[in-house]
Scaffold this motif. Sequence first.
Motif, PDB file in Angstrom:
ATOM      1  N   ASN A 104       0.803  -1.229   0.000  1.00  0.00           N
ATOM      2  CA  ASN A 104       0.000   0.000   0.000  1.00  0.00           C
ATOM      3  C   ASN A 104       0.836   1.278   0.000  1.00  0.00           C
ATOM      4  OD1 ASN A 104      -2.419  -1.434   0.032  1.00  0.00           O
ATOM      5  ND2 ASN A 104      -2.409  -1.564   2.259  1.00  0.00           N
ATOM      6  N   LYS A 105       2.113   1.173  -0.252  1.00  0.00           N
ATOM      7  CA  LYS A 105       2.976   2.346  -0.223  1.00  0.00           C
ATOM      8  C   LYS A 105       2.496   3.386  -1.248  1.00  0.00           C
ATOM      9  CE  LYS A 105       7.666   4.012  -0.612  1.00  0.00           C
ATOM     10  NZ  LYS A 105       9.043   3.722  -0.887  1.00  0.00           N
ATOM     11  N   PRO A 106       2.278   4.634  -0.802  1.00  0.00           N
ATOM     12  CA  PRO A 106       1.737   5.671  -1.693  1.00  0.00           C
ATOM     13  C   PRO A 106       2.787   6.402  -2.529  1.00  0.00           C
ATOM     14  CG  PRO A 106       1.844   6.495   0.534  1.00  0.00           C
ATOM     15  CD  PRO A 106       2.308   5.063   0.583  1.00  0.00           C
ATOM     16  N   ALA A 107       3.969   5.844  -2.632  1.00  0.00           N
ATOM     17  CA  ALA A 107       5.037   6.469  -3.427  1.00  0.00           C
ATOM     18  C   ALA A 107       5.762   5.377  -4.203  1.00  0.00           C
ATOM     19  CB  ALA A 107       6.009   7.202  -2.499  1.00  0.00           C
ATOM     20  N   GLN A 108       6.626   5.786  -5.117  1.00  0.00           N
ATOM     21  CA  GLN A 108       7.418   4.820  -5.885  1.00  0.00           C
ATOM     22  C   GLN A 108       8.283   3.990  -4.945  1.00  0.00           C
ATOM     23  OE1 GLN A 108       7.332   4.106  -9.064  1.00  0.00           O
ATOM     24  NE2 GLN A 108       6.124   5.788  -9.873  1.00  0.00           N
ATOM     25  N   TYR A 109       8.573   2.763  -5.346  1.00  0.00           N
ATOM     26  CA  TYR A 109       9.430   1.890  -4.560  1.00  0.00           C
ATOM     27  C   TYR A 109      10.887   2.293  -4.722  1.00  0.00           C
ATOM     28  CZ  TYR A 109       5.385  -1.269  -4.443  1.00  0.00           C
ATOM     29  OH  TYR A 109       4.152  -1.817  -4.264  1.00  0.00           O
ATOM     30  N   ASP A 110      11.656   2.187  -3.606  1.00  0.00           N
ATOM     31  CA  ASP A 110      13.097   2.350  -3.732  1.00  0.00           C
ATOM     32  C   ASP A 110      13.672   1.014  -4.203  1.00  0.00           C
ATOM     33  OD1 ASP A 110      13.522   0.621  -1.495  1.00  0.00           O
ATOM     34  OD2 ASP A 110      13.563   2.315  -0.102  1.00  0.00           O
ATOM     35  N   GLU A 111      14.972   0.941  -4.362  1.00  0.00           N
ATOM     36  CA  GLU A 111      15.610  -0.251  -4.930  1.00  0.00           C
ATOM     37  C   GLU A 111      15.365  -1.504  -4.088  1.00  0.00           C
ATOM     38  OE1 GLU A 111      20.123  -1.521  -6.065  1.00  0.00           O
ATOM     39  OE2 GLU A 111      19.560   0.577  -6.423  1.00  0.00           O
TER      40      GLU A 111
END
Length: 166
Positions: A51-58
């Motif tokens: 449900n993360k509301p931002a782009q994924y980090d690596e």
Amino acid sequence: EYTFVHSANVSVLSIILGMRLGLDRKKLSELGFAALFHDIGKVKLPIDLINKPAQYDELEWAMMQRHPIMGVKTLVFTRDIDEYTSRAVLVVFEHHMHLDLSGYPKVKNHRALNLFTRIVNISDAYNAMTSGRVYIKEAISPHEALRKMVRSSGVNFDPVLLKLFV
């Protein structure tokens, strides 16, 4: 909730494409089952990642790319291995591989993707693009999604199946 609705939509779209191909009822049932469970591996990921509301980090992206393998393990350890499960396991494992075998998970042996995988791959991509996600505020139009998919036909998607899908 998104993953559940997405999986149901992918199942319906896949069955419709399977009907266009002339698959019989048993094959349509197997296809629908496999499509419904294509993202089952996401149940093993942290809910805040899903449900993360931002782009994924690596690191987060690397975790997300493990969901096909986690899905295979989930199906194998929770169901008896029958025709439905074995076909679903293959689709779960391959559904983020592209026609040219780019995508994930990475495999050493080059081989053609299963027909059901190629169908689910198209339905999955289309539904994801047109539904939006937590980190994408607006979904793109069906027309634009199809335009993007056609541009990568032959590399990401089976061109014959994509034409039937359109």
